[in-house]
Design an enzyme around this catalytic site. Structure first.
Site, short mmCIF file in Angstrom:
data_model
loop_
_atom_site.label_atom_id
_atom_site.label_comp_id
_atom_site.label_asym_id
_atom_site.label_seq_id
_atom_site.Cartn_x
_atom_site.Cartn_y
_atom_site.Cartn_z
N ASP A 186 -2.93 -3.47 0.59
CA ASP A 186 -2.22 -3.53 1.88
C ASP A 186 -3.15 -3.72 3.07
O ASP A 186 -4.35 -3.48 3.00
CB ASP A 186 -1.39 -2.25 2.09
CG ASP A 186 -2.24 -0.98 2.02
OD1 ASP A 186 -3.17 -0.92 1.18
OD2 ASP A 186 -1.99 -0.05 2.81
N GLU A 198 -1.85 1.91 0.49
CA GLU A 198 -2.92 2.91 0.49
C GLU A 198 -3.12 3.45 1.90
O GLU A 198 -3.38 4.64 2.09
CB GLU A 198 -4.22 2.30 -0.05
CG GLU A 198 -5.35 3.32 -0.23
CD GLU A 198 -6.05 3.71 1.07
OE1 GLU A 198 -6.47 4.87 1.19
OE2 GLU A 198 -6.16 2.86 1.97
ZN ZN Z 1 -8.24 1.88 5.59
ZN ZN Z 2 -9.34 1.02 2.78
#
Ligand code: ZN
Ligand code: ZN
Length: 391
Positions: free
Chosen positions: A79, A137
């Site tokens: 991401d 994440e």
């Molecule tokens: Zn990051």
């Molecule tokens: Zn990262």
């Protein structure tokens, strides 16, 4: 002298091309449909058994080697961040307000190249190669979402590896250590509730703004006075919302922040202290405080045996002198949820160009990397996996 295997060396240019493509087309957490589509297609072409839609946009790929043996899990996050890119590079983000400012474009590209190299080697290896391409994440919620959707069903990994590019270290280095690497993370939400009124008549109101000021100050003692000096905790209040006009005392003040820690027991103790302090200070000023914490991710704890193996791999690639023993970081990575299932090692790949006077840190709008780090990171994943699979 950096040693890269022929299988990875031949893909150096295509890894960079893939990274630049992802960089041009960044996608925020749980919206990585284009990225996930490319990952799934490439893995399938390489012969991996692919599963998609795990934790919304997560992808896994499983490849059985020539002989039965151990299972190795390699994880990449996919991401981007809500940042408007200011780096003047030909592969600049084409999505306004979205940018790969943490290097996950490179992680995804390295993961795909590692998948290709390992597929070539698979006939002479023993065991299973399992790739996880994880969404969200940056929100610290993608790993748990994948696990909830059964991403590890039927997979019992013997070792897990993940890498993160790091501009704190020059390209051509690898930083790896056992034990605590990244902190746990909690999101904090505080409300201080008083009773609004006219700014000219504070005695007819209960002012939550003054109470919030005292609470902010008092919370500084959680780390300075209640945390054992040789242990680590971070408490940062980062947003503060109060009021609508210069002459109105508001009813409430809202704050958010983050709390980071390595030790699970210390985390519990300090969160209790935080609650006691906020509520007690609020009460002393006739207000009430509501404190909510949301546990986002545990600390990343590297397994000693797997980390020793990774350290050996790192020194074989970049040379003993270029392997760094890093300080633990007070950042977080929800890879920790995967690490709870099997021994894992999370390592940092140096990505700063040594000639740059200043390499912007991750999450900076001018973040950029030395792309020579990509083949180092790919090689590290490939050789770590090979050591587990008896290659
Ligand atoms: Zn990051
Ligand atoms: Zn990262």
């Amino acid at each position: 002298m950096i040693r890269i295997s022929p299988e990875v060396k031949t893909m150096a240019a295509s890894t960079i091309e893939t990274r630049r493509d992802f960089h041009r087309n960044p996608e925020l957490g749980f919206q990585e449909s284009r990225t996930a589509g490319i990952v799934a297609k490439r893995l399938a072409e390489l012969g991996y058994a692919v599963r998609t839609g795990l934790g919304k946009t997560g992808v896994t790929g499983l490849l059985k080697c020539g002989k039965p043996g151990k299972t190795v899990l390699l994880r990449a996050d996919i991401d981007a961040l809500p940042i408007n890119e200011q780096a003047e590079v030909p592969w600049k983000s084409q999505s306004a307000g979205v940018m790969h400012a943490c290097g996950h474009d490179a992680h995804t590209a390295m993961g795909l190249s590692a998948a290709a190299a390992l597929a070539k080697m698979a006939p002479r290896l023993a065991g299973n190669i399992f790739f996880v391409f994880q969404p969200a994440e940056e929100l610290l919620i993608g790993a748990e979402a994948m696990l909830r959707d059964g991403a590890l069903e039927g997979v019992q990994a013997d070792a897990m590896f993940a890498v993160h590019l790091m501009n704190r270290f020059p390209a051509g280095t690898i930083a790896v250590k056992s034990g605590a690497v990244m902190t746990s993370a909690d999101k904090l939400e505080l409300a201080v509730i008083g009773c609004g009124g006219h700014g000219a008549n504070p005695h007819h109101a209960v002012d939550p703004v003054v109470a919030a000021g005292h609470i902010i100050t008092a919370l500084q003692t959680i780390v300075s006075r209640e945390t054992p000096p040789l242990q680590t905790a971070v408490l940062s209040l980062t947003t503060l919302k109060a009021g609508t006009a210069f002459n109105i005392i508001p009813d409430t003040v809202e704050m958010t922040g983050t709390f980071r820690c390595f030790d699970a027991q210390l985390r519990e103790t300090l969160l209790t202290s935080l609650r006691r302090t906020a509520e007690g200070v609020a009460a002393s000023l006739r207000c009430t405080a509501q404190v909510k914490n949301t546990f986002l991710t545990p600390a990343v704890l590297n397994d000693p045996t797997v980390s020793d193996l990774a350290r050996t791999v790192a020194s074989e690639i970049v040379g003993e002198g270029q392997v760094i023993d890093p300080e633990p970081l007070t950042g977080s990575d929800d890879v920790a949820y995967f690490w709870q299932n099997a021994p894992g090692c999370y390592a940092f790949i140096g990505s700063a160009n040594p000639e740059w006077p200043h390499a912007p840190a991750g999450h900076n709008a001018k973040f950029d990397i030395d792309e020579s780090s990509l083949e180092v990171g790919t090689e590290f994943l490939v050789q770590s996996a090979r050591k587990i699979l008896g290659g």
